[in-house]
Scaffold this active site. Structure first.
Site, PDB file in Angstrom:
ATOM      1  N   SER A 139      -2.617  42.528  32.840  1.00  0.00           N
ATOM      2  CA  SER A 139      -1.593  41.606  33.343  1.00  0.00           C
ATOM      3  C   SER A 139      -0.919  42.245  34.541  1.00  0.00           C
ATOM      4  O   SER A 139      -0.841  43.484  34.631  1.00  0.00           O
ATOM      5  CB  SER A 139      -0.539  41.325  32.266  1.00  0.00           C
ATOM      6  OG  SER A 139       0.567  40.629  32.807  1.00  0.00           O
ATOM      7  N   TYR A 152       5.076  44.948  25.544  1.00  0.00           N
ATOM      8  CA  TYR A 152       4.048  44.148  26.228  1.00  0.00           C
ATOM      9  C   TYR A 152       3.699  44.769  27.578  1.00  0.00           C
ATOM     10  O   TYR A 152       2.527  44.975  27.901  1.00  0.00           O
ATOM     11  CB  TYR A 152       4.529  42.717  26.403  1.00  0.00           C
ATOM     12  CG  TYR A 152       3.504  41.832  27.068  1.00  0.00           C
ATOM     13  CD1 TYR A 152       2.330  41.487  26.406  1.00  0.00           C
ATOM     14  CD2 TYR A 152       3.690  41.347  28.359  1.00  0.00           C
ATOM     15  CE1 TYR A 152       1.374  40.690  27.011  1.00  0.00           C
ATOM     16  CE2 TYR A 152       2.739  40.537  28.969  1.00  0.00           C
ATOM     17  CZ  TYR A 152       1.582  40.221  28.293  1.00  0.00           C
ATOM     18  OH  TYR A 152       0.629  39.442  28.896  1.00  0.00           O
TER      19      TYR A 152
END
Length: 262
Positions: A139, A152
């Protein structure tokens, strides 16, 4: 399964994983689709098999559970796939004071431990024929520490560095390894965690279809890192140049003057 090449997709029941499954079936791959939601997997598998004439297996697994992860690892080692799309992941978003340690550990088991073990299992299979494609979904948040997204963000930084290190190990082989760095994608990612899509402005999102199509184009072009929404490729070159300059400086064997006593 038939004698066709097999593509394994984790997190395949919706969003990015489901689109990867669709695109790979259209390319003629048999599929092994993995996710927790058996009903969605079954519906997707039945449709893709019917529409594309490929064989589809569906395994309903919680990859954060070591006992459920282990059979998939064994399958990848004993029956080598042609492609592994490591897409399964979770966000665990929210202040750590509220989400707590258990939620953060569960995220790490899925985003880091499962991805690592499945990558290594797939590579064990790939080495038998010196061929195979490993795609790990990272990401852009790997570059963005985030209040409310500590684990995350950290997990995606791990995925990026882990994947880049594997690329160095397998350089010159017939095995292709790609890291894909999505920005905001129009999926169930936020809604599944009770958050609105307004976390980002509407103009920030692209569709899962656009993401996957760009990622597959990048893989075909031999890209090690694919960032579909990076409009200026030179930005990556600038970051890489700065990273290399930083590393060259910090192995100079000297303590910076600012840390010396007056």
């Amino acid at each position: 399964m038939s004698n066709k090449a097999v593509a394994v997709v984790t997190g395949a029941s919706s969003g990015i994983g489901a689109v990867y499954a669709e695109r790979l079936a259209a390319r003629g791959y048999d599929l092994l689709l993995v996710a927790r939601r058996a009903d969605r997997l079954a519906q997707l598998g039945e449709r893709l098999g019917r529409e594309h004439g490929v064989a589809v297996e569906t395994w309903a697994l919680d990859l954060a559970d070591p006992d459920e992860l282990r059979p998939l690892e064994a399958r990848l080692e004993a029956q080598p796939a042609a492609v592994l799309i490591n897409n399964a992941g979770t966000g665990g978003l929210g202040p750590t004071a509220r989400t707590g340690a258990d939620a953060q550990e569960a995220l790490i088991r899925l985003n880091v431990v499962a991805l690592t073990r499945l990558s290594l299992a797939a590579l064990t299979g790939f080495r038998q024929s010196n061929a195979g494609d490993l795609v790990n979904i990272a990401s852009v948040v790997a570059f963005s520490p985030s209040a409310g997204g500590a684990s995350y963000s950290g997990s995606k930084a791990f995925v990026l560095n882990f994947t880049r290190s594997l690329q160095q190990e397998y350089a010159g082989s017939g095995i292709r390894i790609q890291a894909v760095l999505p920005g905001p994608i129009r999926t169930e990612f936020f809604s599944s965690q009770g958050l609105p899509d307004t976390v980002f402005p509407d103009t920030a999102y692209i569709s899962a279809e656009d993401l996957v199509d760009a990622a597959l184009a990048g893989l075909g072009a031999g890209e090690a890192i694919t960032v579909p929404t990076l409009l200026t490729p030179g930005r990556w070159d600038e970051m890489e140049a700065a990273r290399k300059a930083f590393l060259a400086e910090v192995v100079g064997g000297q303590v910076a003057e600012r840390y010396n006593p007056a």
